[in-house]
Design a protein around this motif. Structure first.
Motif, PDB file in Angstrom:
ATOM      1  N   ASP A   1      30.546  43.302  37.912  1.00 37.41           N
ATOM      2  CA  ASP A   1      30.412  42.720  39.191  1.00 37.41           C
ATOM      3  C   ASP A   1      31.817  43.148  40.010  1.00 37.41           C
ATOM      4  O   ASP A   1      32.607  42.786  39.582  1.00 37.41           O
ATOM      5  CB  ASP A   1      30.495  41.323  38.546  1.00 37.41           C
ATOM      6  CG  ASP A   1      30.269  40.318  39.864  1.00 37.41           C
ATOM      7  OD1 ASP A   1      30.138  40.894  41.015  1.00 37.41           O
ATOM      8  OD2 ASP A   1      30.327  39.293  39.709  1.00 37.41           O
ATOM      9  N   ALA A   2      31.547  43.726  41.239  1.00 36.89           N
ATOM     10  CA  ALA A   2      32.472  44.116  41.948  1.00 36.89           C
ATOM     11  C   ALA A   2      33.510  43.043  42.476  1.00 36.89           C
ATOM     12  O   ALA A   2      34.714  43.144  42.673  1.00 36.89           O
ATOM     13  CB  ALA A   2      32.107  45.192  42.969  1.00 36.89           C
ATOM     14  N   ILE A   3      32.540  42.135  42.897  1.00 41.22           N
ATOM     15  CA  ILE A   3      33.259  40.892  43.707  1.00 41.22           C
ATOM     16  C   ILE A   3      34.174  40.222  42.835  1.00 41.22           C
ATOM     17  O   ILE A   3      35.357  39.986  43.043  1.00 41.22           O
ATOM     18  CB  ILE A   3      32.307  39.915  44.195  1.00 41.22           C
ATOM     19  CG1 ILE A   3      31.324  40.848  45.217  1.00 41.22           C
ATOM     20  CG2 ILE A   3      32.857  38.646  45.139  1.00 41.22           C
ATOM     21  CD1 ILE A   3      31.311  40.864  46.530  1.00 41.22           C
ATOM     22  N   ALA A   4      33.755  39.992  41.585  1.00 48.02           N
ATOM     23  CA  ALA A   4      34.610  39.414  40.607  1.00 48.02           C
ATOM     24  C   ALA A   4      35.866  40.217  40.272  1.00 48.02           C
ATOM     25  O   ALA A   4      37.001  39.501  39.896  1.00 48.02           O
ATOM     26  CB  ALA A   4      33.928  38.882  39.269  1.00 48.02           C
ATOM     27  N   MET A   5      35.757  41.333  40.171  1.00 47.85           N
ATOM     28  CA  MET A   5      36.789  42.354  39.854  1.00 47.85           C
ATOM     29  C   MET A   5      37.965  42.232  40.887  1.00 47.85           C
ATOM     30  O   MET A   5      38.938  42.296  40.798  1.00 47.85           O
ATOM     31  CB  MET A   5      36.389  43.813  39.663  1.00 47.85           C
ATOM     32  CG  MET A   5      37.456  44.628  39.254  1.00 47.85           C
ATOM     33  SD  MET A   5      37.071  46.450  39.253  1.00 47.85           S
ATOM     34  CE  MET A   5      37.216  46.736  41.006  1.00 47.85           C
ATOM     35  N   LEU A   6      37.182  42.283  42.190  1.00 48.73           N
ATOM     36  CA  LEU A   6      38.358  42.065  43.343  1.00 48.73           C
ATOM     37  C   LEU A   6      38.911  40.618  43.585  1.00 48.73           C
ATOM     38  O   LEU A   6      40.231  40.579  43.894  1.00 48.73           O
ATOM     39  CB  LEU A   6      37.642  42.258  44.581  1.00 48.73           C
ATOM     40  CG  LEU A   6      37.073  43.773  44.908  1.00 48.73           C
ATOM     41  CD1 LEU A   6      36.268  44.078  46.224  1.00 48.73           C
ATOM     42  CD2 LEU A   6      38.218  44.745  44.719  1.00 48.73           C
ATOM     43  N   ARG A   7      38.488  39.588  42.840  1.00 45.63           N
ATOM     44  CA  ARG A   7      38.825  38.198  43.049  1.00 45.63           C
ATOM     45  C   ARG A   7      39.850  38.299  41.957  1.00 45.63           C
ATOM     46  O   ARG A   7      41.231  37.766  42.083  1.00 45.63           O
ATOM     47  CB  ARG A   7      37.860  37.454  42.661  1.00 45.63           C
ATOM     48  CG  ARG A   7      36.980  36.980  43.930  1.00 45.63           C
ATOM     49  CD  ARG A   7      36.004  35.791  43.795  1.00 45.63           C
ATOM     50  NE  ARG A   7      34.972  35.522  44.737  1.00 45.63           N
ATOM     51  CZ  ARG A   7      33.790  35.462  44.580  1.00 45.63           C
ATOM     52  NH1 ARG A   7      33.370  35.185  43.428  1.00 45.63           N
ATOM     53  NH2 ARG A   7      33.082  35.211  45.807  1.00 45.63           N
ATOM     54  N   GLN A   8      39.914  38.884  40.931  1.00 44.18           N
ATOM     55  CA  GLN A   8      40.983  38.880  39.833  1.00 44.18           C
ATOM     56  C   GLN A   8      41.896  39.865  40.354  1.00 44.18           C
ATOM     57  O   GLN A   8      43.234  39.275  39.972  1.00 44.18           O
ATOM     58  CB  GLN A   8      40.363  39.585  38.557  1.00 44.18           C
ATOM     59  CG  GLN A   8      39.516  38.710  37.883  1.00 44.18           C
ATOM     60  CD  GLN A   8      38.950  39.342  36.394  1.00 44.18           C
ATOM     61  OE1 GLN A   8      39.078  40.565  36.353  1.00 44.18           O
ATOM     62  NE2 GLN A   8      38.133  38.511  35.568  1.00 44.18           N
ATOM     63  N   LEU A   9      41.845  40.937  41.180  1.00 41.73           N
ATOM     64  CA  LEU A   9      43.001  41.597  41.660  1.00 41.73           C
ATOM     65  C   LEU A   9      43.817  40.849  42.601  1.00 41.73           C
ATOM     66  O   LEU A   9      45.052  40.985  42.742  1.00 41.73           O
ATOM     67  CB  LEU A   9      42.335  43.003  42.273  1.00 41.73           C
ATOM     68  CG  LEU A   9      41.945  43.977  41.129  1.00 41.73           C
ATOM     69  CD1 LEU A   9      41.290  45.252  42.099  1.00 41.73           C
ATOM     70  CD2 LEU A   9      43.107  44.652  40.266  1.00 41.73           C
ATOM     71  N   ALA A  10      43.198  40.078  43.399  1.00 38.30           N
ATOM     72  CA  ALA A  10      43.774  39.426  44.599  1.00 38.30           C
ATOM     73  C   ALA A  10      44.751  38.291  43.915  1.00 38.30           C
ATOM     74  O   ALA A  10      45.377  37.612  44.565  1.00 38.30           O
ATOM     75  CB  ALA A  10      42.578  38.711  45.524  1.00 38.30           C
ATOM     76  N   ALA A  11      44.129  37.698  42.839  1.00 34.18           N
ATOM     77  CA  ALA A  11      44.932  36.446  42.327  1.00 34.18           C
ATOM     78  C   ALA A  11      46.169  36.861  41.716  1.00 34.18           C
ATOM     79  O   ALA A  11      46.740  38.031  41.498  1.00 34.18           O
ATOM     80  CB  ALA A  11      43.948  35.907  41.151  1.00 34.18           C
TER      81      ALA A  11
END
Length: 102
Positions: free
Chosen positions: A92-102
Motif C-alpha cells: 500500500d503506497a499511500i500507507a507508506m507515504l503517511r508513515q513517512l510524513a508522520a
C-alpha cells in the motif's frame, strides 16, 4: 481364445511417442469394431513384427469392454504444492507515504 479377423489400416510411426500406431478393424463374423492400437517400438523394427504387435493389441482391446474409453499412461506424479496459510501482504503506497510524513 478369440478367433477374429484383424485388418490393419493407416499404420504409421509416431516419432514423438516412438510407437507404431494403426486403426484395426476386428470382425468375428457377426460384428466388427474399429479399434485404435499402438505399440512402443523402435523405428527400425520390421513391418511384420510391428503388424504382429498391433494385431495382438487390437485383439486384447477387442476382448475387453466395448465402448469409448480413455487410457492414462502411468508416469511420474507431480509433487503437491503446499498452499499459502497466510495471505500475501499487499503493498500500500499511500500507507507508506503517511508513515513517512508522520
Amino acid at each position: 481364445m478369440i478367433t477374429a479377423k484383424v485388418e490393419l489400416n493407416n499404420v504409421f510411426y509416431n516419432a514423438a511417442n516412438q510407437s507404431f500406431e494403426a486403426l484395426a478393424t476386428v470382425s468375428d463374423g457377426t460384428a466388427s469394431r474399429k479399434i485404435a492400437c499402438a505399440i512402443d517400438a523402435p523405428i527400425d523394427m520390421s513391418f511384420e513384427d510391428a503388424a504382429a504387435g498391433l494385431t495382438t493389441h487390437a485383439l486384447r482391446r477387442y476382448a475387453g469392454k466395448p465402448g469409448l474409453a480413455s487410457h492414462r499412461i502411468a508416469g511420474p506424479i507431480a509433487p503437491q504444492r503446499a498452499g499459502r496459510t497466510v495471505p500475501k501482504p499487499v503493498f500500500d503506497a499511500i500507507a507508506m507515504l503517511r508513515q513517512l510524513a508522520a
